[in-house]
Design an enzyme around this catalytic site. Structure first.
Site, PDB file in Angstrom:
ATOM      1  N   CYS A  95      40.851  42.294  49.561  1.00 57.95           N
ATOM      2  CA  CYS A  95      41.532  41.007  49.390  1.00 57.95           C
ATOM      3  C   CYS A  95      43.006  41.134  49.772  1.00 57.95           C
ATOM      4  O   CYS A  95      43.330  41.173  50.960  1.00 57.95           O
ATOM      5  CB  CYS A  95      41.327  40.481  47.977  1.00 57.95           C
ATOM      6  SG  CYS A  95      41.718  38.714  47.808  1.00 57.95           S
ATOM      7  N   HIS A 185      35.433  40.656  47.347  1.00 57.56           N
ATOM      8  CA  HIS A 185      35.680  41.615  46.265  1.00 57.56           C
ATOM      9  C   HIS A 185      34.418  42.397  45.921  1.00 57.56           C
ATOM     10  O   HIS A 185      33.620  41.960  45.082  1.00 57.56           O
ATOM     11  CB  HIS A 185      36.171  40.879  45.010  1.00 57.56           C
ATOM     12  CG  HIS A 185      37.586  40.434  45.068  1.00 57.56           C
ATOM     13  ND1 HIS A 185      38.635  41.258  44.731  1.00 57.56           N
ATOM     14  CD2 HIS A 185      38.126  39.246  45.430  1.00 57.56           C
ATOM     15  CE1 HIS A 185      39.782  40.591  44.868  1.00 57.56           C
ATOM     16  NE2 HIS A 185      39.500  39.388  45.297  1.00 57.56           N
ATOM     17  N   GLU A 187      34.255  44.886  44.091  1.00 62.29           N
ATOM     18  CA  GLU A 187      34.403  45.419  42.728  1.00 62.29           C
ATOM     19  C   GLU A 187      34.159  44.370  41.644  1.00 62.29           C
ATOM     20  O   GLU A 187      34.056  44.714  40.462  1.00 62.29           O
ATOM     21  CB  GLU A 187      35.805  46.028  42.552  1.00 62.29           C
ATOM     22  CG  GLU A 187      36.930  45.041  42.266  1.00 62.29           C
ATOM     23  CD  GLU A 187      37.453  44.269  43.459  1.00 62.29           C
ATOM     24  OE1 GLU A 187      38.577  43.751  43.375  1.00 62.29           O
ATOM     25  OE2 GLU A 187      36.744  44.156  44.481  1.00 62.29           O
TER      26      GLU A 187
END
Length: 249
Positions: A95, A185, A187
């Site tokens: 990001c 993302h 994660e």
């Protein structure tokens, strides 16, 4: 002693969310799923950046800041990142980190004309991703978590587009032999994504989005999550091989 992988924090999640789920670096550490790989965390806003030659790789986190603001700490991190890529250090930007990587290498970053992209979205691999060591084994179309207002508007010279969707043409790219950026993302859990939608609900509503509908569409994204695991494995393999291929800029 083996060299550590650096998680370079470009920001932090909302304090209330960090209390319950942990922070960006915690999510990335878990997602790397790389037993035996030493992890070091440095906050780019406050900490001294280590020599790239002392590291096995680096992951640059997301942030609530904006790359186009060119804050001093961010510009210093961009200069460091450029040197790390030139040295052949394996790099993964997420990001804000994705945008910072592009900016550091001469790409253009700015506000997306379509406004915010948020929630669980569909992403399509591009033909160049076929033999990529980080994204190549993902399915042709996969779900990913996103929350961003800025994007990479122009890739750095020589960069290869690896993933895209209708909203964001540069969802992922690679530059040189060992540097990747992903706008999405890998994660984020579904729980974290829903928390972001809830936290940004008033802004979303004011901008014409339906936060309830966005939250209802949030789902797990196991394919996108493999980006972190694949990168961790790539770092470990590169570390065992003991070689780096720098990028001429």
């Amino acid at each position: 002693m083996t060299s550590p992988l650096l998680i370079l924090k470009a920001g932090a999640t909302f304090p209330a969310l960090a209390q319950t789920l942990g922070d960006f670096d915690d999510w990335i550490r878990a997602g790397l799923d790389a037993p035996g790989l030493a992890i070091r965390v440095v906050d780019a806003r406050h900490g001294e950046l280590p020599l790239a030659q002392t590291l096995a790789g680096v992951v640059i986190t997301g942030s609530h800041a904006m790359v186009s603001d060119r804050e001093p700490w961010s510009e210093a991190a961009a200069a460091w990142l450029r040197g790390a890529v030139q040295a052949g250090l394996p790099v993964l930007g997420i990001c804000y980190g994705h945008q910072l990587l592009a900016h550091s290498l001469g790409g253009t970053v700015g506000y997306h004309p379509g406004g915010i992209e948020i929630g669980t979205v569909s992403v399509q691999l591009q033909p160049a991703a076929g033999d990529d060591p980080v994204l190549g084994e993902l399915p042709p179309v996969f779900a990913a978590q996103v929350v961003h207002r800025q994007s990479v508007q122009q890739l750095p010279e020589g960069a290869v587009r690896l993933a895209a969707n209708a909203f964001e043409p540069n969802q992922a790219f690679r530059v040189g032999p060992a540097a990747w950026g992903v706008q999405f993302h890998p994660e984020f859990s579904a729980q974290a994504m829903r928390a972001y939608v809830e936290r940004l609900g008033p802004e979303l509503h004011a901008e014409g989005h339906d936060p309830v509908a966005v939250a209802a569409g949030v789902a797990d994204t196991p394919a996108a999550a493999r980006v972190l695991r694949n990168f961790g494995q790539h770092v470990q393999a590169a570390s065992r091989a003991g070689g780096r291929a720098g990028l001429r800029l």
